[in-house]
Design an enzyme around this catalytic site. Structure first.
Site, PDB file in Angstrom:
ATOM      1  N   ASP A  14       0.869  -1.152  -0.011  1.00 17.61           N
ATOM      2  CA  ASP A  14       0.001   0.151   0.003  1.00 17.61           C
ATOM      3  C   ASP A  14       1.041   1.277   0.008  1.00 17.61           C
ATOM      4  OD1 ASP A  14      -1.937  -2.009   0.145  1.00 17.61           O
ATOM      5  OD2 ASP A  14      -2.720  -1.268   2.098  1.00 17.61           O
ATOM      6  N   LYS A 112      -6.811  -4.943  -2.979  1.00 18.09           N
ATOM      7  CA  LYS A 112      -7.590  -5.896  -1.957  1.00 18.09           C
ATOM      8  C   LYS A 112      -8.500  -4.740  -1.464  1.00 18.09           C
ATOM      9  CE  LYS A 112      -3.906  -4.581   0.863  1.00 18.09           C
ATOM     10  NZ  LYS A 112      -4.474  -3.516   1.855  1.00 18.09           N
ATOM     11  N   CYS A 157      -1.708  -3.061   7.378  1.00 17.20           N
ATOM     12  CA  CYS A 157      -1.745  -3.778   6.372  1.00 17.20           C
ATOM     13  C   CYS A 157      -0.411  -4.506   6.245  1.00 17.20           C
ATOM     14  CB  CYS A 157      -2.004  -3.015   5.138  1.00 17.20           C
ATOM     15  SG  CYS A 157      -3.649  -2.520   4.869  1.00 17.20           S
TER      16      CYS A 157
END
Ligand code: VGL
Ligand code: ZN
Length: 213
Positions: A14, A112, A157
């Site tokens: 990310d 995702k 994450c």
């Protein structure tokens, strides 16, 4: 640390402007990791990246729930869910991999969090811990067994990806200075960064710095 080009892969979690200063869910110092990651990308032969990728009105957004504020926790069918400001809207510029990241060694990109009613912190499974993203199969078919993770956010994450990877049997190392965390308060003056690190160390996840390579 010696990199084994056949077995080792760098994972960028990310690394998106939405999680950096000026973005929708800014992580303090989130942009400071870009040059560190670009340097790591010159050392590893292989890399993959993830993108948080939510539809507008996603169930993890506080704005999707009446009378809820960002950072409130609600019960979802799959367990407790922290609510966030709207972020990482699929297809918007702030959901892209940061344009300053050198992508030439990034061989796979996993998105995702695109199921409207289900959040996904981990690169491997959505937050029900059951719905796979497909990353495990890709890594195994390509023969990678050691994952080196960097990116945002350390305590969400990155941590959930590391935990799932360790559980799946990969050797996992987090490159700590190439990550930044959100740091929500936990009891006793600690933060989610402290508790995530403790949990991961107990699972055998290694922590290193980029200078160790
Ligand atoms: C993340 C909160 C919500 C992350 C993504 O990338 O760590 N955190 N969505
Ligand atoms: Zn998200």
């Amino acid at each position: 640390m010696q990199i084994d080009p056949g077995a080792d892969i760098l994972g960028l979690v990310d690394v998106q402007p939405t999680f950096m200063p000026g973005g929708e869910l800014p992580v303090a110092g989130g942009d400071a990791i870009i040059p560190i990651i670009n340097n790591l990308l010159t050392r590893f032969d292989h890399a993959f990246a993830t993108q948080d990728w939510h539809p507008a009105g996603h169930a993890s957004f506080a704005s999707a729930h009446p009378n809820k504020q960002p950072y409130d926790t609600i019960g979802m069918p799959y367990g407790p869910q922290i609510l966030w400001p709207d972020h990482a809207i699929a297809g918007t510029p702030n959901a892209a991999i940061h344009p300053s990241i050198d992508q030439h060694r990034i061989e796979a990109i996993i998105r995702k969090g695109f199921h409207a009613a289900l959040d996904s912190y981990s690169a491997f499974f959505e937050n029900d811990r059951k719905t796979p993203t497909g990353l495990e199969g890709w890594l195994r078919q390509r023969g990678f067994s050691r994952l080196f993770l960097c990116g945002l956010a350390t305590d969400f994450c990155v941590a959930w990806s590391a935990e799932d990877a360790a559980r799946l049997g990969f050797a996992v190392t987090i490159i700590e200075d190439a990550c930044r965390g959100i740091g929500l308060p936990e009891p006793n003056g600690r933060t989610t960064i402290d508790t995530a690190r403790e949990r991961l160390v107990a699972m055998g996840v290694a922590f290193v710095n980029s200078q160790d390579f």
